[in-house]
Design an enzyme around this catalytic site. Structure first.
Site, PDB file in Angstrom:
ATOM      1  CG  ASP A 154      -8.737  -6.633   5.151  1.00 43.64           C
ATOM      2  OD1 ASP A 154      -9.547  -7.458   4.677  1.00 43.64           O
ATOM      3  OD2 ASP A 154      -8.052  -5.872   4.435  1.00 43.64           O
TER       4      ASP A 154
ATOM      5  CG  ASP B 124     -12.073  13.790   6.420  1.00 45.31           C
ATOM      6  OD1 ASP B 124     -10.917  13.965   6.840  1.00 45.31           O
ATOM      7  OD2 ASP B 124     -13.074  14.333   6.928  1.00 45.31           O
ATOM      8  CG  ASN B 125     -13.252  11.966   0.200  1.00 45.37           C
ATOM      9  OD1 ASN B 125     -14.013  11.326   0.910  1.00 45.37           O
ATOM     10  ND2 ASN B 125     -13.575  13.124  -0.343  1.00 45.37           N
TER      11      ASN B 125
ATOM     12  CG  ASP C 238      -1.999  -1.021   1.180  1.00 51.56           C
ATOM     13  OD1 ASP C 238      -2.258  -1.539   0.074  1.00 51.56           O
ATOM     14  OD2 ASP C 238      -2.588  -1.330   2.228  1.00 51.56           O
TER      15      ASP C 238
END
Length: 345
Positions: free
Chosen positions: A300, A130-131, A18
């Site tokens: 997860d 916040d996205n 990531d």
């Protein structure tokens, strides 16, 4: 509650690095991204990965659904290290080296199959306010080969050492034959095999391999959307989540010594689980909506918390409580990251 030994928990899936960075609207527009979305990378996104790493504040985290879950299970357990084993495919490259280092830092015993055909899989998290817009490029993760890795004696010994197995449904798109080999081993030896519905597209487009594995599944996870799609694909003719859980529990099963357990999360609503012949609702922990930063890793994390209690032979209720705790911690942070130590009692 026995202390789990090394390699008690086995996970196999798509290891992704990531890469998260704060970007601006121009960056999103350039690559045709929505501010809040999850997509698979297309050709037009190839340059995005090269560009995002040049941003000022780039964070790297070992990701991919199954790897996230085993990492959280390990974090919840703390000691001993390497309770969790993880198999997956990476490239022989810089990102692959970062993934190894990150798995090591998380105290997960990762054995990656390394190949040169494809680069290490990545997931770019493009953050604006916040996205976060997620762009996944499976690449090497898609190249896992049973005969080149799982079948090797030294690797299969690690599989045999485990007592609990977890594979996310996403891996059905990569190596269903690897999943079946592990699932049959668990069933034949009365060990616990867990799986996740992972995403609606798995039930829709990978229903055949999913249903081949289902008779070996002791614990099935999913969320309310995945459960509804699964029910539709199997012709359950109900959209009642408790009813779907019950019908899923009653699907054919190989190892009759263990009754299948079905656990469906529903975001802020109660988690639904089959407990013996009943279906029970378990309320999640209350949280102020303003504290929630990112719900993306919640599923997860729930599984990770659940597995941490499961390998310590806790009751189903306790496994769900641990799952709720882990999810509650993760949604306060960006990505699937966690504080140094859990505060779970």
């Amino acid at each position: 509650m026995p202390t789990p030994s090394e390699n008690t928990l086995f996970g196999m899936g798509n290891p992704l690095l990531d890469i998260s960075a704060v970007v601006d609207k121009d960056f999103l527009d350039k690559y045709g991204l929505k501010p809040n979305d999850q997509i698979l990378a297309e050709d037009k996104h190839k340059a995005l990965f090269a560009e995002i790493v040049k941003r000022s504040k780039v964070e790297y985290h070992a990701g991919g659904s199954t790897q996230n879950s085993v990492k959280i299970a390990q974090w919840m357990i703390q000691k001993p290290h390497k309770v969790a084993t993880f198999f997956g495919c990476i490239g022989a490259d810089n990102f692959g080296e970062i993934l190894k280092k990150k798995a090591d830092e998380a105290n997960v015993d990762a054995y990656y199959y390394e190949q040169n055909e494809e680069p290490t899989g990545t997931c770019a998290a493009c953050i604006t306010g916040d996205n976060r817009s997620l762009v996944a490029n499976l690449a090497a993760a898609n190249c896992y080969k049973k005969e080149k890795h799982l079948d090797l004696d030294s690797n299969w010994e690690l599989v045999k050492k485990a007592k609990v197995y977890y594979i996310a449904g996403f891996f059905l798109t990569v190596s269903p034959e690897s999943i079946l080999k592990v699932a049959k081993h668990a069933s034949d030896n009365n060990k616990i095999f867990c799986m996740n519905l992972s995403a609606p597209f798995i039930s829709q487009f990978f229903k055949e391999p999913l249903m081949k594995v289902m008779p070996y599944v002791d614990i099935l996870f999913g969320n309310e959307t995945e459960a509804a799609t699964f029910a539709k694909e199997l012709g359950f003719e109900t959209d009642d989540i408790a009813e779907i859980a019950k019908k899923t529990q009653n699907l054919p099963k190989e190892n009759t010594k263990r009754q299948r357990v079905v656990v469906f999360t529903q975001g802020k609503d109660d988690t639904v689980a089959t407990v013996g012949e009943r279906v029970t609702m378990f309320p999640v922990l209350d949280i102020d909506q303003d504290i929630i930063v990112d719900t993306n890793g919640a599923g997860d994390a729930f599984v990770g918390g659940f597995l941490s209690a499961l390998v310590q032979e806790e009751s189903l209720e306790e496994c769900i409580r641990a799952g709720h705790y882990a999810a509650n911690v993760i949604i306060r942070r960006v990505g699937c990251t966690f504080p140094e130590k859990p505060d779970f009692h």
